[in-house]
Write an enzyme that holds these catalytic residues in place. Structure first.
Site, PDB file in Angstrom:
ATOM      1  N   ARG A  45       5.632  -0.002 -11.286  1.00  0.00           N
ATOM      2  CA  ARG A  45       5.092   0.735 -10.141  1.00  0.00           C
ATOM      3  C   ARG A  45       6.247   1.450  -9.446  1.00  0.00           C
ATOM      4  NH1 ARG A  45       7.856  -1.471  -6.883  1.00  0.00           N
ATOM      5  NH2 ARG A  45       7.172  -0.036  -5.263  1.00  0.00           N
ATOM      6  N   GLY A  46       5.887   2.260  -8.435  1.00  0.00           N
ATOM      7  CA  GLY A  46       6.895   3.070  -7.749  1.00  0.00           C
ATOM      8  C   GLY A  46       6.945   4.418  -8.454  1.00  0.00           C
ATOM      9  N   ALA A  47       6.961   5.494  -7.657  1.00  0.00           N
ATOM     10  CA  ALA A  47       6.769   6.826  -8.227  1.00  0.00           C
ATOM     11  C   ALA A  47       7.773   7.175  -9.342  1.00  0.00           C
ATOM     12  CB  ALA A  47       6.774   7.865  -7.109  1.00  0.00           C
ATOM     13  N   ARG A  83      -2.972   6.171 -12.502  1.00  0.00           N
ATOM     14  CA  ARG A  83      -2.936   6.085 -11.034  1.00  0.00           C
ATOM     15  C   ARG A  83      -2.853   7.522 -10.522  1.00  0.00           C
ATOM     16  NH1 ARG A  83       1.117   2.102  -8.259  1.00  0.00           N
ATOM     17  NH2 ARG A  83      -0.490   2.122  -6.637  1.00  0.00           N
ATOM     18  N   GLN A 187       4.782  -5.651  -1.633  1.00  0.00           N
ATOM     19  CA  GLN A 187       5.941  -5.089  -2.351  1.00  0.00           C
ATOM     20  C   GLN A 187       7.228  -5.266  -1.540  1.00  0.00           C
ATOM     21  OE1 GLN A 187       2.973  -3.609  -2.054  1.00  0.00           O
ATOM     22  NE2 GLN A 187       2.498  -2.270  -3.749  1.00  0.00           N
ATOM     23  N   ASP A 228       5.290   9.171  -2.706  1.00  0.00           N
ATOM     24  CA  ASP A 228       4.573   9.274  -3.986  1.00  0.00           C
ATOM     25  C   ASP A 228       4.200  10.710  -4.304  1.00  0.00           C
ATOM     26  OD1 ASP A 228       4.100   6.340  -3.055  1.00  0.00           O
ATOM     27  OD2 ASP A 228       3.751   6.423  -5.221  1.00  0.00           O
ATOM     28  N   ASN A 238       2.810   8.099   1.001  1.00  0.00           N
ATOM     29  CA  ASN A 238       3.595   6.918   0.605  1.00  0.00           C
ATOM     30  C   ASN A 238       2.719   5.696   0.868  1.00  0.00           C
ATOM     31  OD1 ASN A 238       6.115   5.773  -0.351  1.00  0.00           O
ATOM     32  ND2 ASN A 238       6.402   4.962   1.703  1.00  0.00           N
ATOM     33  N   LYS A 239       3.251   4.531   0.536  1.00  0.00           N
ATOM     34  CA  LYS A 239       2.499   3.276   0.679  1.00  0.00           C
ATOM     35  C   LYS A 239       1.806   3.174   2.036  1.00  0.00           C
ATOM     36  CE  LYS A 239       1.910   0.702  -1.705  1.00  0.00           C
ATOM     37  NZ  LYS A 239       0.660   0.778  -2.512  1.00  0.00           N
TER      38      LYS A 239
HETATM   39  O1  MRU Z   1       1.594   1.116  -5.053  1.00  0.00           O
HETATM   40  P1  MRU Z   1       3.062   1.225  -5.325  1.00  0.00           P
HETATM   41  O2  MRU Z   1       3.775  -0.069  -5.186  1.00  0.00           O
HETATM   42  O3  MRU Z   1       3.350   1.928  -6.628  1.00  0.00           O
HETATM   43  O4  MRU Z   1       3.600   2.173  -4.164  1.00  0.00           O
HETATM   44  C1  MRU Z   1       4.937   2.558  -4.192  1.00  0.00           C
HETATM   45  C2  MRU Z   1       5.356   3.325  -2.990  1.00  0.00           C
HETATM   46  O5  MRU Z   1       4.573   3.673  -2.138  1.00  0.00           O
HETATM   47  C3  MRU Z   1       6.800   3.741  -2.939  1.00  0.00           C
HETATM   48  O6  MRU Z   1       7.234   3.825  -1.620  1.00  0.00           O
HETATM   49  C4  MRU Z   1       6.955   5.121  -3.608  1.00  0.00           C
HETATM   50  O7  MRU Z   1       6.390   5.123  -4.888  1.00  0.00           O
HETATM   51  C5  MRU Z   1       8.368   5.550  -3.688  1.00  0.00           C
HETATM   52  S1  MRU Z   1       9.280   4.566  -4.856  1.00  0.00           S
HETATM   53  C6  MRU Z   1      10.873   5.146  -4.896  1.00  0.00           C
END
Ligand code: MRU
Length: 330
Positions: A45-47, A83, A187, A228, A238-239
């Site tokens: 996970r994470g962009a 996603r 997270q 994201d 973002n999250k």
């Molecule tokens: O649902 P997730 O855990 O994939 O969400 C991730 C985030 O929101 C991060 O802040 C974002 O992807 C940036 S990661 C460098």
């Protein structure tokens, strides 16, 4: 594993982020279906990590179907849709797919080059953001607040917003990082706290609901988050929980920085209103570790992301530029 995601012979290796912080284990993914399932349960996970996963997934498909480009394209399309919010996933898929006419080896070489690039870009973006924080915040050592996980686990290596903490900590300039726990999937407390402990950076886990009080109490010099998808006007998804953090930071005059690679910018969208926000299953909210924390049958509103309007952002920092949409807070 030094990297969160790697290629190994005929498979993708990932650090299983569902198992942390209890266990650091590696998963071996041999098919696109396995990769999609891992993405959807947030094992990877994470962009930026999703961008790398997308590219390596196309390599898996190209090697599985060397003579059938239609099958590869179908697998790539399914992967890109695993996603919807992080634009990096479809960016990674599309970039690798461009090499398909040159064969599976060329696709894999491109995907591996993207992994190398990711670490470089993150180091550059976060280094530039660290310098900006040094300019904006006179206090030393610095106290940062961050949300979700934007570190080495969310990228191939190093991290974006959490990479800022790494740069500043290397220079001895961090007092502590407040890591929002990041409800509902934690997270922040599971992954960011694990990374900060691994790196030896002082931290405290903070309930999301306590972040505004921390800002009000003057406990935070700067807020740093990832993204994201960043729309053409600078609105940043973002999250979920990032937007209230930006509101509170603005109210208390604390700089709010978004740090992300250029691959997170989606100039095809005029504003954040056009960003598709992933909605996730109700049981992520109604249950904790499999135990019910709401009445049986309770429904939930569970958007995985929110959009922070550009006027609440002090700076958007990528490996290529620093954009200052609003003047720094007084
Ligand atoms: O649902 P997730 O855990 O994939 O969400 C991730 C985030 O929101 C991060 O802040 C974002 O992807 C940036 S990661 C460098």
């Amino acid at each position: 594993m030094r990297r969160t995601i790697e290629w190994d012979d005929d498979a993708i290796l990932i650090i299983d982020q569902c198992a942390l912080p209890r266990e650091l284990r590696t998963l071996r993914l041999e098919t696109v279906d396995e990769l999609i399932a891992a993405i959807q349960r947030l094992a990877v996970r994470g962009a930026p990590a999703l961008g790398a996963a997308g590219a390596l997934g196309v390599a898996l498909a190209a090697r599985a179907h060397p003579e059938d480009h239609e099958a590869v394209r179908a697998a790539a399309a399914a992967l890109a849709e695993a996603r919807p919010t992080a634009v990096n996933l479809s960016w990674g898929v599309q970039r690798a797919l461009k090499l398909l006419p040159e064969g599976a080896d060329a696709v894999l070489a491109e995907a591996r080059a993207m992994l190398d690039e990711d670490e470089r870009r993150n180091r550059d973006a976060s280094g530039r953001a660290a310098d900006l924080i040094r300019d904006l915040c006179p206090r030393r050592p610095l106290r940062l607040l961050t949300h979700c996980n934007t570190g080495r686990l969310a990228t191939v290596a190093w991290g974006t917003a959490l990479g800022v903490a790494r740069h500043l900590a290397e220079a001895g300039e961090i007092e502590y990082v407040l890591a929002d726990e990041t409800r509902p999937l934690l997270q922040g407390s599971r992954l960011t706290a694990w990374e900060l402990a691994e790196a030896g950076i002082p931290y405290r886990v903070c309930p999301d609901a306590a972040a505004a009080s921390a800002l009000a109490a003057g406990m935070v010099d700067a807020v740093v988050v990832g993204a994201d998808r960043i729309a053409g006007n600078g609105d940043a998804a973002n999250k979920v929980g990032t937007y209230p953090l930006a509101l509170a930071a603005a109210r208390h005059g604390v700089p709010f920085l978004v740090v992300a690679p250029e691959s997170t910018v989606d100039a095809t969208l005029a504003t954040g209103a056009e960003i598709v926000i992933e909605e996730r299953a109700a049981d992520e909210v109604t249950h904790l570790g499999g135990v019910p924390i709401a009445p049986k049958g309770a429904m939930a509103y569970n958007p995985a992301f929110d959009v922070t309007p550009v006027d609440l952002i002090t700076a958007i920092v990528t490996e290529a530029r620093t954009v200052r949409p609003t003047p720094p807070p007084e």
